[in-house]
Design a protein around this motif. Structure first.
Motif, PDB file in Angstrom:
ATOM      1  N   VAL A  82     -48.801  24.639  73.415  1.00 30.45           N
ATOM      2  CA  VAL A  82     -49.765  24.931  72.357  1.00 30.45           C
ATOM      3  C   VAL A  82     -49.082  24.735  71.008  1.00 30.45           C
ATOM      4  O   VAL A  82     -48.066  25.364  70.726  1.00 30.45           O
ATOM      5  N   VAL A  83     -49.648  23.847  70.188  1.00 30.30           N
ATOM      6  CA  VAL A  83     -49.075  23.599  68.870  1.00 30.30           C
ATOM      7  C   VAL A  83     -49.966  24.159  67.760  1.00 30.30           C
ATOM      8  O   VAL A  83     -49.523  24.310  66.626  1.00 30.30           O
ATOM      9  N   ASP A  84     -51.215  24.461  68.088  1.00 31.57           N
ATOM     10  CA  ASP A  84     -52.138  25.031  67.106  1.00 31.57           C
ATOM     11  C   ASP A  84     -53.325  25.590  67.873  1.00 31.57           C
ATOM     12  O   ASP A  84     -53.578  25.207  69.016  1.00 31.57           O
ATOM     13  N   GLU A  85     -54.041  26.495  67.240  1.00 30.96           N
ATOM     14  CA  GLU A  85     -55.267  27.016  67.829  1.00 30.96           C
ATOM     15  C   GLU A  85     -56.235  27.371  66.724  1.00 30.96           C
ATOM     16  O   GLU A  85     -55.848  27.595  65.576  1.00 30.96           O
ATOM     17  N   GLU A  86     -57.516  27.365  67.089  1.00 30.32           N
ATOM     18  CA  GLU A  86     -58.546  27.685  66.109  1.00 30.32           C
ATOM     19  C   GLU A  86     -59.798  28.143  66.828  1.00 30.32           C
ATOM     20  O   GLU A  86     -59.942  27.935  68.029  1.00 30.32           O
ATOM     21  N   LEU A  87     -60.675  28.752  66.079  1.00 32.64           N
ATOM     22  CA  LEU A  87     -62.014  29.048  66.552  1.00 32.64           C
ATOM     23  C   LEU A  87     -62.959  28.052  65.910  1.00 32.64           C
ATOM     24  O   LEU A  87     -62.842  27.742  64.729  1.00 32.64           O
ATOM     25  N   GLN A  88     -63.892  27.551  66.704  1.00 33.14           N
ATOM     26  CA  GLN A  88     -64.929  26.667  66.202  1.00 33.14           C
ATOM     27  C   GLN A  88     -66.260  27.388  66.366  1.00 33.14           C
ATOM     28  O   GLN A  88     -66.583  27.862  67.459  1.00 33.14           O
ATOM     29  N   ALA A  89     -67.015  27.486  65.278  1.00 32.11           N
ATOM     30  CA  ALA A  89     -68.321  28.128  65.318  1.00 32.11           C
ATOM     31  C   ALA A  89     -69.340  27.154  65.886  1.00 32.11           C
ATOM     32  O   ALA A  89     -69.308  25.961  65.603  1.00 32.11           O
ATOM     33  N   ARG A  90     -70.247  27.676  66.693  1.00 29.04           N
ATOM     34  CA  ARG A  90     -71.311  26.882  67.301  1.00 29.04           C
ATOM     35  C   ARG A  90     -72.653  27.375  66.775  1.00 29.04           C
ATOM     36  O   ARG A  90     -72.946  28.563  66.818  1.00 29.04           O
ATOM     37  N   PHE A  91     -73.454  26.434  66.276  1.00 30.48           N
ATOM     38  CA  PHE A  91     -74.771  26.745  65.750  1.00 30.48           C
ATOM     39  C   PHE A  91     -75.834  25.974  66.511  1.00 30.48           C
ATOM     40  O   PHE A  91     -75.555  24.939  67.105  1.00 30.48           O
ATOM     41  N   ARG A  92     -77.044  26.475  66.447  1.00 28.51           N
ATOM     42  CA  ARG A  92     -78.212  25.728  66.899  1.00 28.51           C
ATOM     43  C   ARG A  92     -79.227  25.783  65.771  1.00 28.51           C
ATOM     44  O   ARG A  92     -79.191  26.685  64.921  1.00 28.51           O
ATOM     45  N   GLY A  93     -80.136  24.820  65.755  1.00 28.58           N
ATOM     46  CA  GLY A  93     -81.170  24.868  64.736  1.00 28.58           C
ATOM     47  C   GLY A  93     -82.035  23.633  64.706  1.00 28.58           C
ATOM     48  O   GLY A  93     -81.734  22.616  65.334  1.00 28.58           O
ATOM     49  N   THR A  94     -83.103  23.762  63.979  1.00 29.67           N
ATOM     50  CA  THR A  94     -84.016  22.650  63.754  1.00 29.67           C
ATOM     51  C   THR A  94     -83.521  21.876  62.538  1.00 29.67           C
ATOM     52  O   THR A  94     -83.125  22.472  61.534  1.00 29.67           O
ATOM     53  N   VAL A  95     -83.538  20.549  62.644  1.00 27.17           N
ATOM     54  CA  VAL A  95     -83.070  19.708  61.546  1.00 27.17           C
ATOM     55  C   VAL A  95     -84.145  18.712  61.161  1.00 27.17           C
ATOM     56  O   VAL A  95     -84.952  18.290  61.980  1.00 27.17           O
ATOM     57  N   ALA A  96     -84.146  18.358  59.888  1.00 30.24           N
ATOM     58  CA  ALA A  96     -85.023  17.299  59.370  1.00 30.24           C
ATOM     59  C   ALA A  96     -84.142  16.085  59.109  1.00 30.24           C
ATOM     60  O   ALA A  96     -83.150  16.170  58.386  1.00 30.24           O
ATOM     61  N   LEU A  97     -84.496  14.970  59.724  1.00 30.90           N
ATOM     62  CA  LEU A  97     -83.729  13.741  59.540  1.00 30.90           C
ATOM     63  C   LEU A  97     -84.168  13.022  58.273  1.00 30.90           C
ATOM     64  O   LEU A  97     -85.354  12.964  57.972  1.00 30.90           O
ATOM     65  N   HIS A  98     -83.199  12.482  57.563  1.00 30.76           N
ATOM     66  CA  HIS A  98     -83.451  11.671  56.381  1.00 30.76           C
ATOM     67  C   HIS A  98     -83.116  10.226  56.726  1.00 30.76           C
ATOM     68  O   HIS A  98     -82.495   9.954  57.762  1.00 30.76           O
ATOM     69  N   PRO A  99     -83.493   9.278  55.900  1.00 31.96           N
ATOM     70  CA  PRO A  99     -83.128   7.887  56.198  1.00 31.96           C
ATOM     71  C   PRO A  99     -81.626   7.768  56.439  1.00 31.96           C
ATOM     72  O   PRO A  99     -80.818   8.416  55.772  1.00 31.96           O
ATOM     73  N   TRP A 100     -81.268   6.942  57.403  1.00 30.88           N
ATOM     74  CA  TRP A 100     -79.862   6.775  57.782  1.00 30.88           C
ATOM     75  C   TRP A 100     -79.146   6.010  56.689  1.00 30.88           C
ATOM     76  O   TRP A 100     -79.417   4.829  56.455  1.00 30.88           O
ATOM     77  N   ASP A 101     -78.256   6.683  55.983  1.00 35.43           N
ATOM     78  CA  ASP A 101     -77.487   6.095  54.892  1.00 35.43           C
ATOM     79  C   ASP A 101     -76.102   6.729  54.918  1.00 35.43           C
ATOM     80  O   ASP A 101     -75.767   7.558  54.075  1.00 35.43           O
ATOM     81  N   PRO A 102     -75.280   6.359  55.912  1.00 36.54           N
ATOM     82  CA  PRO A 102     -73.987   7.031  56.080  1.00 36.54           C
ATOM     83  C   PRO A 102     -73.041   6.806  54.910  1.00 36.54           C
ATOM     84  O   PRO A 102     -72.838   5.687  54.473  1.00 36.54           O
ATOM     85  N   GLN A 103     -72.487   7.901  54.413  1.00 35.91           N
ATOM     86  CA  GLN A 103     -71.530   7.857  53.312  1.00 35.91           C
ATOM     87  C   GLN A 103     -70.154   8.331  53.752  1.00 35.91           C
ATOM     88  O   GLN A 103     -69.205   8.279  52.979  1.00 35.91           O
ATOM     89  N   PHE A 104     -70.058   8.808  54.974  1.00 30.80           N
ATOM     90  CA  PHE A 104     -68.818   9.415  55.439  1.00 30.80           C
ATOM     91  C   PHE A 104     -68.360   8.709  56.705  1.00 30.80           C
ATOM     92  O   PHE A 104     -68.602   7.528  56.874  1.00 30.80           O
ATOM     93  N   GLU A 105     -67.738   9.412  57.614  1.00 30.91           N
ATOM     94  CA  GLU A 105     -67.052   8.782  58.739  1.00 30.91           C
ATOM     95  C   GLU A 105     -67.940   8.308  59.875  1.00 30.91           C
ATOM     96  O   GLU A 105     -67.472   7.608  60.762  1.00 30.91           O
ATOM     97  N   MET A 106     -69.193   8.653  59.904  1.00 29.52           N
ATOM     98  CA  MET A 106     -70.051   8.295  61.026  1.00 29.52           C
ATOM     99  C   MET A 106     -70.692   6.918  60.837  1.00 29.52           C
ATOM    100  O   MET A 106     -71.109   6.554  59.743  1.00 29.52           O
ATOM    101  N   ALA A 107     -70.776   6.179  61.935  1.00 33.33           N
ATOM    102  CA  ALA A 107     -71.383   4.843  61.906  1.00 33.33           C
ATOM    103  C   ALA A 107     -72.699   4.805  62.662  1.00 33.33           C
ATOM    104  O   ALA A 107     -73.392   3.794  62.631  1.00 33.33           O
TER     105      ALA A 107
END
Length: 139
Positions: A82-107
């Motif tokens: 083990v070199v590191d550990e963390e907690l990751q929060a998990r959410f659920r929810g309803t989302v509204a999609l906007h036109p696909w215009d990626p500005q970050f790391e997703m393609a």
């Protein structure tokens, strides 16, 4: 909360459209599909992290977000130390999609019926963890 202040460094959201389809994103737009999520920035609440990551990665706005739990993640080196550990929060929810215009790391962004998530998502999810997450999100 005390948990949030301690080790929570990432948020992930199982977001669904009003039609009930689940939103997935991919860094290459073809494979390695996953739920939108990412690292917490200084001064953010973990819910703010989840909302920002949805906007950045999926071009979506959270209409509702509910914390459904945390996952304790251990980062291992090549010798399984083990070199590191963390907690990751998990959410659920309803989302509204906007036109696909990626500005970050997703393609890529896609929506899939809930019963197709397990066949679509990347292989890094252990099936029992993925099933537990989807069950927690009431899917």
């Amino acid at each position: 909360t005390k948990v949030e202040d301690a080790m929570v460094r990432r948020a992930l959201t199982v977001g669904h459209t009003t039609d009930g389809d689940i939103v997935l994103v991919s860094g290459d737009g073809r494979t390695k599909w996953n739920f939108p999520g990412g690292g917490r920035e200084p001064g953010e609440t973990i819910q703010e992290t989840a909302s920002r990551e949805l906007a950045e990665e999926a071009c979506a706005t959270a209409e509702s977000l509910e914390l459904i739990g945390y996952q304790h993640v251990l980062h291992l080196d090549d010798d399984d130390n083990v070199v590191d550990e963390e907690l990751q929060a998990r959410f659920r929810g309803t989302v509204a999609l906007h036109p696909w215009d990626p500005q970050f790391e997703m393609a890529g962004r896609r929506t899939v019926p809930a019963n197709e998530v397990e066949a679509t998502i990347g292989p890094w999810w252990q099936p029992t963890h993925l099933r537990a997450l989807l069950d927690s999100a009431y899917l």
